[in-house]
Design a protein around this motif. Structure first.
Motif, short mmCIF file in Angstrom:
data_model
loop_
_atom_site.label_atom_id
_atom_site.label_comp_id
_atom_site.label_asym_id
_atom_site.label_seq_id
_atom_site.Cartn_x
_atom_site.Cartn_y
_atom_site.Cartn_z
N UNK A 271 0.70 -1.34 -0.28
CA UNK A 271 -0.05 -0.01 0.02
C UNK A 271 0.67 1.20 -0.21
N UNK A 272 2.07 1.44 1.26
CA UNK A 272 2.43 2.42 0.84
C UNK A 272 3.64 2.28 -0.61
N UNK A 273 4.10 1.45 -0.97
CA UNK A 273 4.57 1.44 -2.35
C UNK A 273 3.54 2.30 -3.68
N UNK A 274 2.20 1.79 -3.67
CA UNK A 274 1.62 2.21 -4.61
C UNK A 274 0.99 3.38 -3.90
N UNK A 275 1.00 4.34 -2.52
CA UNK A 275 0.97 5.50 -2.24
C UNK A 275 2.45 6.73 -2.73
N UNK A 276 3.43 5.94 -3.43
CA UNK A 276 4.94 6.59 -3.38
C UNK A 276 4.14 6.99 -4.99
N UNK A 277 4.24 5.26 -5.66
CA UNK A 277 3.78 5.66 -7.01
C UNK A 277 2.80 6.70 -6.88
N UNK A 278 1.83 7.69 -6.44
CA UNK A 278 1.07 8.47 -6.47
C UNK A 278 1.41 9.84 -6.62
N UNK A 279 2.73 10.05 -5.27
CA UNK A 279 2.83 11.48 -4.53
C UNK A 279 4.59 10.68 -4.19
N UNK A 280 5.68 10.44 -5.06
CA UNK A 280 6.99 9.98 -4.62
C UNK A 280 7.32 11.26 -3.79
#
Length: 90
Positions: free
Chosen positions: A14-23
């Motif tokens: 989930x955090x990886x996905x969030x970082x894709x959205x806002x690195x």
């Protein structure tokens, strides 16, 4: 970061996905790094905390968490130094 391997792996995804959205989010990256540490990946966590602090040198929670990871890896001197840097930013 529950201490449960399955939940921690889910959280990391989930955090990886969030970082894709806002690195650029230091808060999300800090949570991701803490998750990596909880998963038994302290060196990966250290890499992430260093990335945060390079881009956001005033992100005090990352100094605190970096110190925790250093302490957990047996590097008490680095832990103390990072916690001291955190204190200077308060």
């Amino acid at each position: 970061m529950s201490g449960n391997a399955d939940n921690d792996a889910f959280d990391a995804k989930a955090y990886r996905r969030a970082l894709e959205l806002d690195p650029s989010s230091p808060d999300v990256r800090s949570d991701f790094a803490s998750c990596l540490h909880a998963m038994g990946l302290p060196h990966r966590a250290l890499e992430e905390f260093r990335k945060i602090l390079a881009a956001h040198p005033g992100h005090v929670i990352s100094y605190f968490n970096l110190g925790i990871v250093y302490h957990a890896t047996g590097d008490a001197d680095r832990a103390a130094a990072d916690l001291a840097r955190r204190a200077r930013h308060d």
